[in-house]
Design a protein around this motif. Structure first.
Motif, mmCIF file in Angstrom:
data_model
loop_
_atom_site.group_PDB
_atom_site.id
_atom_site.type_symbol
_atom_site.label_atom_id
_atom_site.label_comp_id
_atom_site.label_asym_id
_atom_site.label_seq_id
_atom_site.Cartn_x
_atom_site.Cartn_y
_atom_site.Cartn_z
ATOM 1 N N ILE A 39 36.989 4.778 46.681
ATOM 2 C CA ILE A 39 37.755 3.716 46.017
ATOM 3 C C ILE A 39 38.395 4.334 44.783
ATOM 4 N N ALA B 185 34.413 -2.490 41.056
ATOM 5 C CA ALA B 185 34.371 -1.879 42.390
ATOM 6 C C ALA B 185 32.986 -1.297 42.681
ATOM 7 N N MET C 121 30.855 -4.121 43.677
ATOM 8 C CA MET C 121 31.217 -4.509 45.041
ATOM 9 C C MET C 121 30.593 -3.548 46.054
ATOM 10 N N LYS C 122 30.615 -2.258 45.730
ATOM 11 C CA LYS C 122 30.060 -1.258 46.641
ATOM 12 C C LYS C 122 28.554 -1.413 46.781
ATOM 13 N N HIS D 99 28.134 -4.624 48.902
ATOM 14 C CA HIS D 99 28.642 -4.490 50.275
ATOM 15 C C HIS D 99 28.821 -3.005 50.592
ATOM 16 N N TRP E 165 31.453 -1.736 53.167
ATOM 17 C CA TRP E 165 32.871 -2.077 53.039
ATOM 18 C C TRP E 165 33.698 -0.829 52.747
ATOM 19 N N VAL F 5 37.307 -3.546 49.631
ATOM 20 C CA VAL F 5 36.967 -3.794 48.220
ATOM 21 C C VAL F 5 38.223 -4.185 47.451
#
Length: 744
Positions: A268, A485, A488-489, A492, A495, A500
């Motif tokens: 990301i 981010a 988020m990682k 999830h 993902w 993301v």
């Protein structure tokens, strides 16, 4: 006839540049006595992975060429340093070379000036990952590609895990802390992401890595940034942050392409959008990367100081320097010009604010000299384009703040005509787009940038030597998204980067200006991030924005595709809300549909021009609304209805050549040019001297050349105007060049 026409264009453009408040005009210092062996850096894109032995063997006939970096993951190629003529010869002879790039200068995207609650981080802490851990970024690898980190800072020492210094070439990416070359940027960025002590970052338990690519002054080269991206892939980073950039708006710059490749490999990538706003087309690489998350800057709730000066239009934002006294003036104060702030140069300053130009001596020396002359405060203005950051010693007894160059020059010019009074105005602002935040769209592919915004004004964070300060810029906004981010990682882990990115865009809060008018999508992207909503989203729309290119009467429609993914455990119903209507546009959107849990559906989105836009509108933008279960997902879109008035030329620069009497220039042509040239004028009389260069039918990308200057310019101050024409539109940039010390 062509030369006559080009000459007329150049004269007209020069006249505009000297009489328009928006013209870019600046003066570089006198040329140093240059050597014929001045070296530069070039980046070579190759058709296959570079082999160091093969390259080294090919360098045997060149006296000055040396390998700097090999790129194998984010970018395929290598960089060399040496004399320009040898680099050019090598490029012609080495059969594996596809494309050659000159190394640009990358700088930090910040301006000197606890927003976790604003973006929803506090609400996320109550959510747990699959192992029962609270969302703190635990176990996520985050790389900060910047000026290094003071990893001994009490708030960062626990998070720091390693990295590499591409400036000094060692494994110690410690931020420079000696007085002359001291930087604070990387440590500040790292604190926003991962501080875990006196202050808490967005993701305080990430594994923090530092890649130092920007050295003293916050500057670095393209190949250093490329090498860091390459290394971050090898080191298995989950998220990387690049709070840096150039002023070149193009998707085909090496760093932008490298980020696209890094994202394709599962990283990301988050990058600042730039600080050249508020005009369109000001986003610069790597914010132009299509796959990275490009971040603009919004305001938290704060009282911001602005300078109001009669006869100067608009209020000028003030950025207090680190270490200075608090800027606090509750009355009008006389303002006087203090030159560059040398001893004896500041006169009649008793009880006044002194305006001082950057350069020539240190910030602290300037302020102490002003204080000795009885000044109440100091305003420093930049000697190059844009804003700047800095710090003064804490013993400085008066407040000091910085302003951009163009504002400072306007005020300085007014001080010559009359006495000025300066008033400080404080504005309470929240969730507004920062004026300095660069706007899109991106040239060539006309994509929406930035993707999202985050707080980037007066952001308090860590700096070297265990200290803290407030800075502002899109550099400060990007790490909020990087931290988000990482959360988020953790929440999830399976993902992909595009998922993301979509979650952050799909759940962003659209922002409105002072007049309650929605900002354009090329100004704010999807809006300001809301982390808790992003983590909890039940649906993903990929990509998070749509660009339809250029639509005209001859090419009236275009179709793009969206992938809708149901991330919930129940069947979700989806339908497009078509409440908004425009008489010139018709949308063909799918009928309502259902998607089962953890499944996805690819759908077409078609836009059709039903009639011509008769007004001056070039860019059409807006939002499609998808009803996704109980969610409303806004999807920004953009297209042009004629060839846009994008800058036909960008990044024009002139530097001393490799031998006496010569200069080198470079410029970026986003879409190529039917005509390109450089005309020389006398800066005093505005009289035309001659054409320095002229070319026609040039392809898109960087253009550079080395040329001899006419001898009649000796001991004169000239202005070089670069102009480009493409598809009926002209554009120009200018550069004032004093030639007192050039050798003949």
């Amino acid at each position: 006839m062509k030369n006559i026409r080009v000459f007329f264009i150049a004269v007209c453009l020069l006249f505009i540049s000297f009489h328009s408040s928006s013209a870019h005009s600046w003066e570089i210092p006198p040329y140093p006595k240059t050597s014929t062996n001045e070296e530069t850096i070039m980046i070579f894109s190759t058709s296959e992975r570079p082999d160091e032995n093969v390259i080294q063997s090919s360098l045997s006939g060149y006296r000055t060429l040396k390998i700097r970096y090999l790129f194998t993951d984010a970018f395929t190629g290598f960089s060399l340093k040496g004399q320009k003529h040898e680099l050019e010869q090598f490029a012609k002879n080495f059969h594996q070379v596809k494309t050659v790039f000159e190394s640009n200068v990358y700088t930090t995207d910040f301006i000197n000036s606890g927003n976790n609650q604003l973006i929803g981080t506090e609400g996320v802490r109550g959510i747990r990952d699959r192992y029962g851990n609270r969302l703190t970024g635990k176990g996520v690898n985050v790389g900060v590609i910047d000026t290094g980190i003071d990893y001994n800072h009490p708030d960062l020492i626990g998070s720091y895990k390693g990295g590499f210094d591409f400036v000094d070439g060692d494994e110690n990416p410690l931020e420079a802390m000696d007085r002359k070359g001291m930087t604070i940027h990387g440590t500040h960025v790292a604190g926003i992401i991962a501080a875990n002590g006196k202050m808490h970052g967005v993701a305080p338990e990430v594994n923090l890595y530092s890649y130092r690519v920007l050295g003293p002054g916050g500057k670095g080269t393209t190949d250093q940034v490329l090498a860091a991206i390459d290394r971050s892939i090898k080191d298995k980073m989950d998220v990387i942050n690049l709070s840096l950039g150039t002023n070149i708006n193009g998707p085909d710059l090496p760093v932008s392409m490298a980020l696209n490749n890094a994202v394709a490999k599962g990283i990301i990538a988050v990058t600042s959008n730039g600080n050249s706003g508020p005009n369109m087309w000001t986003v610069g690489s790597p914010g132009t990367s299509s796959s990275a998350i490009s971040v603009g800057a919004s305001t938290p709730t704060l009282n911001s100081p602005y300078l109001s000066v009669p006869s100067i239009n608009g209020n000028i934002p003030l950025s207090p320097l680190h270490g200075s006294k608090k800027w606090s003036f509750d009355r009008s104060v006389p303002l006087v010009d203090g030159g560059i702030g040398k001893r004896g140069e500041i006169k009649k300053a008793e009880g006044k604010i002194v305006l001082i130009k950057r350069g020539g001596n240190t910030f602290t020396e300037k302020v102490l000299n002003a204080a000795k002359a009885g000044a109440l405060g100091v305003i420093l203005y930049n000697n190059t384009d844009g804003e700047f950051a800095g710090m003064v010693d804490k013993e400085c007894p008066i407040p000091v703040a910085s302003i951009p160059r163009n504002s400072g020059e306007k005020i300085q010019s007014e001080t010559k005509r009359k006495a000025l009074l300066a008033t400080t105005i404080y504005k309470k602002e929240a969730d507004l787009l920062a004026d300095f935040s660069s706007r899109g769209p991106v040239t060539v592919n006309w994509s929406v940038k930035p993707d999202v915004t985050a707080p980037g004004v007066a952001i308090n964070s860590t700096i070297p030597r265990g200290d803290y300060t407030a800075l502002q810029g899109t550099s400060m906004a990007a790490p909020f998204v990087t931290g988000a981010a990482a959360l988020m990682k953790q929440a999830h882990p399976t993902w992909k980067p595009e998922e993301v990115k979509a979650a952050l865009m799909n759940t962003a809060k659209p922002l409105f200006d002072h007049n309650e008018k929605l900002y354009k999508v090329f100004e704010q992207g999807a809006g300001r991030i809301q982390v808790e909503k992003a983590v909890k989203t039940q649906s993903l729309v990929i990509p998070g924005s749509l660009s339809f290119g250029i639509l005209t009467e001859d090419f009236k429609d275009r179709t793009r595709y969206l992938t809708i993914k149901n991330t919930s455990n129940t069947v979700q119903h989806y339908s497009f809300n078509q409440e908004t209507f425009h008489p010139n546009i018709r949308w063909e959107l799918p009928q309502s549909f259902y998607i089962k849990p953890n499944e996805k559906k690819r759908i077409p989105i078609r836009v059709i021009l039903t009639r011509k836009f008769w007004d001056e509108k070039e860019i059409v933008d807006g939002r499609l609304t998808l009803e996704a279960g109980h969610q409303k997902i806004n999807i920004p879109y953009l297209f042009a209805v004629k060839e846009p008035s994008y800058p036909r030329i960008m990044g024009f620069s002139i530097v001393p050549g490799d031998k006496p009497g010569y200069i080198r220039y470079e410029a970026y042509l986003p879409m190529g040019a039917e005509e390109f040239g450089i005309a020389l004028f006398d800066s005093e009389t505005l009289s035309f001297i001659e054409f320095l260069d002229f070319k026609d039918h040039i392809g898109a990308g960087m253009i550079d050349n080395q040329l001899s200057l006419p001898k009649q310019t000796f001991l004169r101050k000239i202005t070089a105007v670069a102009f480009a024409k493409n598809k009926g539109e002209e554009d120009f940039e200018e550069w004032s060049i004093p030639l007192k010390n050039i050798e003949y």
